[in-house]
Design a protein around this motif. Structure first.
Motif, PDB file in Angstrom:
ATOM      1  N   ASP A 144      18.029 -11.752   9.116  1.00 55.85           N
ATOM      2  CA  ASP A 144      16.407 -11.683   8.508  1.00 55.85           C
ATOM      3  C   ASP A 144      15.603 -10.913   9.688  1.00 55.85           C
ATOM      4  O   ASP A 144      15.575 -10.906  10.789  1.00 55.85           O
ATOM      5  CB  ASP A 144      15.768 -13.274   8.595  1.00 55.85           C
ATOM      6  CG  ASP A 144      16.437 -14.082   7.535  1.00 55.85           C
ATOM      7  OD1 ASP A 144      17.035 -13.465   6.759  1.00 55.85           O
ATOM      8  OD2 ASP A 144      16.334 -15.330   7.658  1.00 55.85           O
ATOM      9  N   GLU A 177      11.792 -13.163  10.093  1.00 58.29           N
ATOM     10  CA  GLU A 177      11.809 -14.648  10.956  1.00 58.29           C
ATOM     11  C   GLU A 177      11.937 -14.143  12.641  1.00 58.29           C
ATOM     12  O   GLU A 177      12.688 -13.142  12.751  1.00 58.29           O
ATOM     13  CB  GLU A 177      13.140 -15.260  10.615  1.00 58.29           C
ATOM     14  CG  GLU A 177      12.931 -15.814   9.304  1.00 58.29           C
ATOM     15  CD  GLU A 177      12.324 -16.929   8.942  1.00 58.29           C
ATOM     16  OE1 GLU A 177      11.961 -17.679   9.997  1.00 58.29           O
ATOM     17  OE2 GLU A 177      12.261 -17.401   7.746  1.00 58.29           O
ATOM     18  N   LYS A 216      18.397 -15.103  12.470  1.00 56.77           N
ATOM     19  CA  LYS A 216      18.565 -15.996  11.129  1.00 56.77           C
ATOM     20  C   LYS A 216      19.013 -15.258  10.002  1.00 56.77           C
ATOM     21  O   LYS A 216      18.597 -14.108   9.980  1.00 56.77           O
ATOM     22  CB  LYS A 216      16.998 -16.582  10.997  1.00 56.77           C
ATOM     23  CG  LYS A 216      16.609 -17.577  12.006  1.00 56.77           C
ATOM     24  CD  LYS A 216      15.283 -18.228  11.537  1.00 56.77           C
ATOM     25  CE  LYS A 216      15.012 -19.053  12.824  1.00 56.77           C
ATOM     26  NZ  LYS A 216      13.616 -19.631  12.869  1.00 56.77           N
ATOM     27  N   GLU A 255      18.967 -15.913   5.674  1.00 55.27           N
ATOM     28  CA  GLU A 255      18.383 -16.576   4.946  1.00 55.27           C
ATOM     29  C   GLU A 255      17.396 -17.866   5.324  1.00 55.27           C
ATOM     30  O   GLU A 255      17.776 -18.810   4.967  1.00 55.27           O
ATOM     31  CB  GLU A 255      19.211 -16.830   3.833  1.00 55.27           C
ATOM     32  CG  GLU A 255      19.836 -15.881   3.177  1.00 55.27           C
ATOM     33  CD  GLU A 255      20.960 -16.247   2.135  1.00 55.27           C
ATOM     34  OE1 GLU A 255      21.124 -17.563   1.605  1.00 55.27           O
ATOM     35  OE2 GLU A 255      21.686 -15.384   1.579  1.00 55.27           O
ATOM     36  N   GLY A 256      16.819 -17.627   6.462  1.00 53.99           N
ATOM     37  CA  GLY A 256      15.872 -18.636   7.061  1.00 53.99           C
ATOM     38  C   GLY A 256      16.648 -19.527   7.941  1.00 53.99           C
ATOM     39  O   GLY A 256      16.181 -20.327   8.523  1.00 53.99           O
ATOM     40  N   GLN A 257      17.783 -19.461   7.984  1.00 54.50           N
ATOM     41  CA  GLN A 257      18.659 -20.427   8.783  1.00 54.50           C
ATOM     42  C   GLN A 257      19.110 -19.877   9.995  1.00 54.50           C
ATOM     43  O   GLN A 257      19.697 -18.876  10.045  1.00 54.50           O
ATOM     44  CB  GLN A 257      19.905 -20.930   7.828  1.00 54.50           C
ATOM     45  CG  GLN A 257      19.376 -22.020   6.822  1.00 54.50           C
ATOM     46  CD  GLN A 257      18.799 -23.102   6.826  1.00 54.50           C
ATOM     47  OE1 GLN A 257      18.933 -23.641   7.878  1.00 54.50           O
ATOM     48  NE2 GLN A 257      17.680 -23.207   6.393  1.00 54.50           N
ATOM     49  N   LEU A 258      19.221 -20.505  11.151  1.00 57.74           N
ATOM     50  CA  LEU A 258      19.789 -20.025  12.408  1.00 57.74           C
ATOM     51  C   LEU A 258      21.275 -19.408  12.076  1.00 57.74           C
ATOM     52  O   LEU A 258      22.030 -20.543  11.699  1.00 57.74           O
ATOM     53  CB  LEU A 258      19.686 -21.192  13.631  1.00 57.74           C
ATOM     54  CG  LEU A 258      20.204 -20.706  14.778  1.00 57.74           C
ATOM     55  CD1 LEU A 258      19.411 -19.690  15.406  1.00 57.74           C
ATOM     56  CD2 LEU A 258      20.164 -21.878  15.746  1.00 57.74           C
ATOM     57  N   THR A 305      24.289 -19.619  13.739  1.00 57.90           N
ATOM     58  CA  THR A 305      24.860 -20.313  14.866  1.00 57.90           C
ATOM     59  C   THR A 305      26.070 -19.458  15.646  1.00 57.90           C
ATOM     60  O   THR A 305      26.099 -19.423  16.661  1.00 57.90           O
ATOM     61  CB  THR A 305      25.253 -21.643  14.488  1.00 57.90           C
ATOM     62  OG1 THR A 305      26.325 -21.459  13.249  1.00 57.90           O
ATOM     63  CG2 THR A 305      24.136 -22.481  14.054  1.00 57.90           C
TER      64      THR A 305
END
Length: 191
Positions: free
Chosen positions: A144, A147, A167, A169-172, A174
């Motif tokens: 992203d 973000e 990130k 799609e807005g998710q970390l 990992t």
């Protein structure tokens, strides 16, 4: 005599009322509108300038370490405890007018970032892999760009960088969150 006194009193009263309407003006429809006298005064204490990075600091800032009296943070910073005079990896070059480069792994992984002002400092956003980047295996196009991947807060001696991670799609992401943590997270002093 009573009529003359009444007329004089009425005239004085009308004249006094006219003087009290100095704070009123007419709008385009001809109706009277109250105008506050101090409308040009701006609440400067609560007004945040997006180019001023020392808003809301609890402790005073040594502006010689942050570049100017306005608290401008542009410039080169070296991570405390690291000797990196050539600015190979354990330093950050902050530019508020263009992209800057972050080193995620020495001699291997570099990215371009941009900064945006926040109430407490700045957020760093991923832009693209740097021209110095040799790691082509990461999904660079999936990360992203809107973000924040890191935050920078001015301190008395320079700035503090907190690595948040990439990130997708807005998710970390990992699998890639650790990159940059070792080289970038911590306190930096102005070089």
């Amino acid at each position: 005599m009573i009529k003359k006194s009444f007329i004089i009193l009425f005239a004085l009263l009308a004249f006094a009322c006219k003087n009290n309407t100095k704070d009123q003006s007419k709008n385009s429809s001809g109706k009277e509108v109250n105008v506050e006298q101090n409308e040009t005064n701006v609440d400067e204490e609560n007004d945040i300038n997006k180019y001023d990075n020392i808003d809301n600091l609890e402790e005073s800032v040594d502006t010689s370490k942050t570049n100017s009296a306005a608290g401008e943070i542009s410039g080169r910073y070296t991570k405390e405890g690291e000797a990196d005079e050539a600015c190979n990896c354990y330093c950050v070059e902050v530019s508020l007018t263009g992209n800057s480069e972050f080193c995620l792994q020495p001699d291997r992984m570099y990215i371009n970032v941009r900064f945006e002002k926040t109430a407490n400092g700045y957020n760093a956003f991923y832009v693209s892999p740097s021209s110095k980047n040799t790691n082509k295996d990461l999904p660079w196009d999936d990360f992203d760009k809107d973000e924040a991947i890191a935050t920078l807060q001015p301190t008395k001696t320079g700035l503090k960088l907190d690595w948040l991670g990439f990130k997708i799609e807005g998710q970390l992401a990992t699998d890639y969150a650790i990159f940059g943590k070792k080289t970038l997270e911590g306190n930096f002093t102005k070089s």
